[in-house]
Design a protein around this motif. Structure first.
Motif, PDB file in Angstrom:
ATOM      1  N   ALA A 187       0.825  -1.217   0.000  1.00 28.98           N
ATOM      2  CA  ALA A 187       0.000   0.000   0.000  1.00 28.98           C
ATOM      3  C   ALA A 187       0.858   1.266   0.000  1.00 28.98           C
ATOM      4  CB  ALA A 187      -0.923   0.003   1.220  1.00 28.98           C
ATOM      5  N   ARG A 188       2.134   1.129   0.299  1.00 28.30           N
ATOM      6  CA  ARG A 188       3.000   2.312   0.366  1.00 28.30           C
ATOM      7  C   ARG A 188       3.719   2.566  -0.969  1.00 28.30           C
ATOM      8  NH1 ARG A 188       5.687   2.924   6.245  1.00 28.30           N
ATOM      9  NH2 ARG A 188       5.660   5.071   5.506  1.00 28.30           N
ATOM     10  N   VAL A 189       3.420   1.729  -1.964  1.00 28.13           N
ATOM     11  CA  VAL A 189       4.089   1.878  -3.267  1.00 28.13           C
ATOM     12  C   VAL A 189       3.119   2.514  -4.269  1.00 28.13           C
ATOM     13  CG1 VAL A 189       5.324   0.679  -5.110  1.00 28.13           C
ATOM     14  CG2 VAL A 189       5.445  -0.197  -2.762  1.00 28.13           C
ATOM     15  N   ALA A 190       3.439   3.740  -4.698  1.00 28.55           N
ATOM     16  CA  ALA A 190       2.585   4.418  -5.676  1.00 28.55           C
ATOM     17  C   ALA A 190       2.875   3.904  -7.083  1.00 28.55           C
ATOM     18  CB  ALA A 190       2.820   5.921  -5.610  1.00 28.55           C
ATOM     19  N   ALA A 191       4.133   3.675  -7.370  1.00 31.59           N
ATOM     20  CA  ALA A 191       4.562   3.146  -8.673  1.00 31.59           C
ATOM     21  C   ALA A 191       5.935   2.521  -8.460  1.00 31.59           C
ATOM     22  CB  ALA A 191       4.633   4.265  -9.712  1.00 31.59           C
ATOM     23  N   LEU A 192       6.298   1.640  -9.387  1.00 26.43           N
ATOM     24  CA  LEU A 192       7.566   0.904  -9.239  1.00 26.43           C
ATOM     25  C   LEU A 192       8.424   1.076 -10.479  1.00 26.43           C
ATOM     26  CD1 LEU A 192       7.044  -2.832  -8.123  1.00 26.43           C
ATOM     27  CD2 LEU A 192       8.579  -1.144  -7.074  1.00 26.43           C
ATOM     28  N   VAL A 193       9.711   1.238 -10.275  1.00 23.35           N
ATOM     29  CA  VAL A 193      10.657   1.175 -11.391  1.00 23.35           C
ATOM     30  C   VAL A 193      11.650   0.070 -11.055  1.00 23.35           C
ATOM     31  CG1 VAL A 193      12.308   2.428 -12.817  1.00 23.35           C
ATOM     32  CG2 VAL A 193      10.381   3.659 -11.772  1.00 23.35           C
ATOM     33  N   LEU A 194      11.681  -0.931 -11.900  1.00 29.24           N
ATOM     34  CA  LEU A 194      12.560  -2.090 -11.685  1.00 29.24           C
ATOM     35  C   LEU A 194      13.624  -2.052 -12.772  1.00 29.24           C
ATOM     36  CD1 LEU A 194       9.700  -4.697 -11.077  1.00 29.24           C
ATOM     37  CD2 LEU A 194      11.207  -3.682  -9.329  1.00 29.24           C
ATOM     38  N   ALA A 195      14.811  -1.616 -12.405  1.00 36.42           N
ATOM     39  CA  ALA A 195      15.866  -1.428 -13.399  1.00 36.42           C
ATOM     40  C   ALA A 195      16.928  -2.512 -13.243  1.00 36.42           C
ATOM     41  CB  ALA A 195      16.509  -0.047 -13.224  1.00 36.42           C
ATOM     42  N   ASN A 196      17.309  -3.124 -14.334  1.00 41.78           N
ATOM     43  CA  ASN A 196      18.433  -4.075 -14.353  1.00 41.78           C
ATOM     44  C   ASN A 196      18.340  -5.064 -13.196  1.00 41.78           C
ATOM     45  OD1 ASN A 196      19.376  -1.205 -15.328  1.00 41.78           O
ATOM     46  ND2 ASN A 196      20.544  -2.701 -16.478  1.00 41.78           N
ATOM     47  N   THR A 197      17.173  -5.640 -13.028  1.00 43.17           N
ATOM     48  CA  THR A 197      17.016  -6.569 -11.917  1.00 43.17           C
ATOM     49  C   THR A 197      16.341  -7.842 -12.409  1.00 43.17           C
ATOM     50  OG1 THR A 197      16.382  -6.660  -9.582  1.00 43.17           O
ATOM     51  CG2 THR A 197      14.775  -5.665 -11.073  1.00 43.17           C
TER      52      THR A 197
END
Ligand code: MLT
Length: 263
Positions: free
Chosen positions: A108-118
């Motif tokens: 609930a605390r994540v507005a949006a996610l960026v997953l880079a090189n993972t």
């Protein structure tokens, strides 16, 4: 640089700009200064937070193994200290592993996610064995020896060849760390669970970024994450290796800003 007590550690952080918050999670075995080229590109429209994981950079070691769950609790504690309820979370590589752990506990605390090189998978048996060999390198031989082994894997060959300032920057980040902090995070990564099933449950806008030359978290992994996360956009950064944000700054920042403006 400021410091704040969170759980049983003291975390060094930077908090700049104003607007919707975005928190950057750094890679292994670096520190928050890997985001130095992202901060100025965002701080006029966003509140930009970077910090050193426990045992990295200027943060203290705390107690016990630095598992991804411990990192997630540290991030939640830092957000509490800074009065941030929800934020965009941008993690690169190990930062992405920690972002999965954070999402698992605090979605609930994540507005949006960026997953880079993972990547979402856990280590293989072989990968785990190599991690424990690196623990010995860090503890017995020190961080210059670890840098010698890791830098060729972190950067695309073209970066190593044409951008010596980036090679020097990466080396200084690695050598500026604490050997025991590095060892504990290696064990934490070796023990991390597989997060592939979690991908199907991620229900916030997500940007998956990958370097076309990334050998550690290859484009096939990013494509898989892009397919499984319901609201994901996938972007490949041409010519970048594993550290796409510092190898191809403009392309990384453009993809990030474009995503933030739309999400
Ligand atoms: C990183 O860049 O954070 C590491 O390469 C991750 C890993 O070793 O799995």
């Amino acid at each position: 640089m400021k410091k704040v007590g969170v759980n049983d550690a003291e975390l060094a952080y930077r908090d700049e700009g104003a607007g919707p918050p975005i928190i950057f999670l750094h890679a292994f075995p670096l520190n928050q200064s890997m985001w130095d080229d992202q901060r100025p590109a965002l701080a006029s429209n966003y509140r930009v937070i970077t910090f050193d994981w426990r045992g990295f950079g200027e943060s203290s070691l705390g107690g016990g193994t630095s598992t991804m769950g411990v990192f997630a609790d540290d991030l939640a504690g830092l957000m509490n200290e800074l009065g941030i309820d929800r934020a965009t979370i941008c993690g690169l590589s190990m930062g992405g592993y920690a972002a999965f752990a954070f999402y698992r506990k605090y979605a609930a605390r994540v507005a949006a996610l960026v997953l880079a090189n993972t990547r979402s998978n856990a280590d293989t048996e072989d990968g785990r064995r190599r991690r424990y060999e690196m623990v010995e390198v860090a503890r017995q031989s020190g961080l210059s020896a670890l840098a010698d082994k890791m830098i060729p894997k972190l950067l695309a060959p073209i970066t190593s060849k044409t951008k010596p300032q980036i090679v020097r920057w990466v080396r200084s980040m690695i050598e500026g760390n604490q050997a025991e902090g590095i060892a504990r995070a290696l064990i934490g990564m070796a023990e991390r669970p597989d997060s592939t099933a979690l991908l199907l449950e991620i229900n916030c806008p997500t940007l998956v970024l990958v370097g076309s030359e990334d050998g550690l978290a290859p484009p096939s992994e990013a494509e898989k994450m892009g397919r499984l996360i319901p609201d994901a956009r996938l972007e490949a950064i041409q010519g970048a290796g594993h550290l796409s944000n510092l190898e191809r700054v403009d392309d990384f920042n453009r993809a990030l800003v474009d995503f933030l403006e739309r999400s």
